[in-house]
Write a protein that holds these residues in place. Structure first.
Motif, PDB file in Angstrom:
ATOM      1  N   THR A 124      -5.931 -14.575 -11.861  1.00 19.72           N
ATOM      2  CA  THR A 124      -6.245 -15.223 -13.015  1.00 19.72           C
ATOM      3  C   THR A 124      -7.035 -13.976 -13.831  1.00 19.72           C
ATOM      4  O   THR A 124      -7.399 -12.902 -13.443  1.00 19.72           O
ATOM      5  CB  THR A 124      -7.410 -16.260 -12.589  1.00 19.72           C
TER       6      THR A 124
ATOM      7  N   TRP B 208      -4.636 -14.024 -19.767  1.00 23.66           N
ATOM      8  CA  TRP B 208      -5.604 -14.820 -20.768  1.00 23.66           C
ATOM      9  C   TRP B 208      -4.561 -15.650 -21.517  1.00 23.66           C
ATOM     10  O   TRP B 208      -5.266 -16.868 -21.646  1.00 23.66           O
ATOM     11  CB  TRP B 208      -6.118 -13.432 -21.766  1.00 23.66           C
TER      12      TRP B 208
ATOM     13  N   LYS C 242      -4.114 -18.729 -19.238  1.00 22.22           N
ATOM     14  CA  LYS C 242      -4.932 -19.551 -19.388  1.00 22.22           C
ATOM     15  C   LYS C 242      -5.329 -20.452 -20.497  1.00 22.22           C
ATOM     16  O   LYS C 242      -5.748 -21.561 -20.403  1.00 22.22           O
ATOM     17  CB  LYS C 242      -6.493 -18.676 -19.038  1.00 22.22           C
TER      18      LYS C 242
END
Length: 392
Positions: free
Chosen positions: A28, A72, A75
């Motif tokens: 992540t 990013w 996400k």
């Protein structure tokens, strides 16, 4: 105030960083960002973390890290097609490595100029994700520490109506460098500050520093290894290469850093090279040395400014650095650091302090106390806040 700090990383560092953990690239965004901070490479999160401690909101973006930026975008549900840019970066790296192995390796400085010019261009994916990140964070102040990577048109798009755009640079500036989009430029080099002011751009002096948290992360040390040098040996370091070549066969100097492939095949520096040390590994090399040699890049001229001043003293190792006009503004020569003005003088000082442990230790301790007191990054962020408040 809300600070957004933009930075970039060397391709060689990124390759090393992700090669250590093959699963990191698929992690992540928060996991990858934490792993990047944990390397303590460059200025890491020293600015943002200390700004938050002082009551301001702050975040970092590493604009040229494909895996991190892709995470990013993923996400946030954005188009995150960075496979092609990643291949582009890898292709440049393969070209650089191939150039070092061919008979054309003596022309490597030319290849490096071409590669740098290409890397300085911002691919569309970088621009799109960066613009989205700025819109998401809504900073009052953008501090761009990678001025050569982000072009003027992107700077204009990032500024907004009520946002302070601050650039930071202490590396060689291209002759035709467009920085009209900045409200302020900060630099650790007085000559750079003067250059920007003459060009009609507000500029202020702001130095690097040391983060005491590093001392908590280093772990136990090894026996002192003698004299060491950590740094680049590329074309922009001609004086440095001459100095180290003269010293290498006289004092047994060991060095870590990029540039060995650009040296002539018979250079004695090739035999003193011990590899590349990034982040915490670099700090450990310096910490475990009896003394560390420092030499400024050619564009520094008569001014002391580089990070090694504070990194070496910060970990408690004797700093032997080239004499500069302004060094006494930061350290007391002969008491907190030791300076040299010539190759012969440098050699004599190395030999002397390697054989006088008590004097070496006393100066190293005094240098560390000065850095921890006056040159820590919390103090530097107080100075930065004071500077930007003049321009808000």
């Amino acid at each position: 105030m809300r600070f957004l700090i933009l930075n970039s990383d060397y391709t060689d560092f990124l390759n090393w960083h992700y090669a250590r953990d093959p699963e990191l690239e698929g992690a992540t965004y928060d996991q990858q960002l934490s792993a990047r901070y944990a390397t303590f490479f460059g200025v890491s999160d020293f600015y943002s973390r200390n700004l938050r401690t002082l009551g301001h909101d702050a975040a970092n973006i590493f604009v040229n890290n494909p895996a991190l930026q892709k995470a990013w975008a993923r996400k946030e549900g954005l188009n995150d097609d960075v496979d092609r840019p990643r291949s582009w970066v890898d292709a440049l790296d393969r070209f650089r490595q191939a150039a070092a192995r061919t008979p054309l390796r003596r022309l490597r400085p030319l290849f490096r100029s071409v590669i740098n010019a290409l890397e300085d261009r911002m691919p569309p994916w970088q621009r799109d994700i960066l613009l989205a990140q700025v819109e998401d964070f809504k900073p009052d102040i953008i501090l761009n520490q990678t001025m050569r990577v982000i072009p003027p048109d992107v700077i204009s798009a990032l500024r907004g109506d009520n946002r302070l755009m601050v650039g930071q640079i202490a590396s060689p500036i291209p002759e035709k460098f467009d920085c009209r989009g900045y409200d302020l430029v900060i630099s650790s080099l007085p000559n750079f500050v003067e250059r920007f002011r003459k060009a009609g751009i507000p500029a202020r002096l702001h130095r690097f520093g040391f983060d005491p948290m590093i001392l908590e992360k280093l772990g136990p040390g090894d026996a002192a290894r003698g004299a060491s040098f950590v740094g680049n040996l590329y074309g922009g370091h001609r004086d440095r290469i001459r100095l180290m070549t003269s010293l290498s066969d006289k004092i047994g100097l060991q060095w870590w850093g990029p540039g060995v492939d650009s040296l002539p095949p018979n250079s004695p520096l090739r035999f003193q090279h011990r590899g590349i040390a990034w982040g915490l590994d670099m700090y450990r090399v310096i910490r475990d040395s009896a003394l560390a040699l420092n030499h400024h890049i050619d564009v520094a001229g008569p001014w002391a400014n580089n990070m090694r001043l504070f990194e070496t003293t910060g970990v408690g190792t004797l700093l032997l650095t080239d004499w500069k006009e302004n060094l006494a503004e930061m350290f007391e020569p002969g008491i907190e650091v030791v300076t040299y003005k010539s190759v012969d003088g440098c050699r004599r000082l190395v030999e002397y302090y390697l054989n006088h442990d008590e004097e070496r230790t006393a100066i190293a301790k005094a240098g560390q106390q000065r850095t921890l007191r006056d040159h820590n990054y919390r103090q530097r962020m107080r100075e930065l806040i004071t500077i930007v408040e003049d321009y808000i």
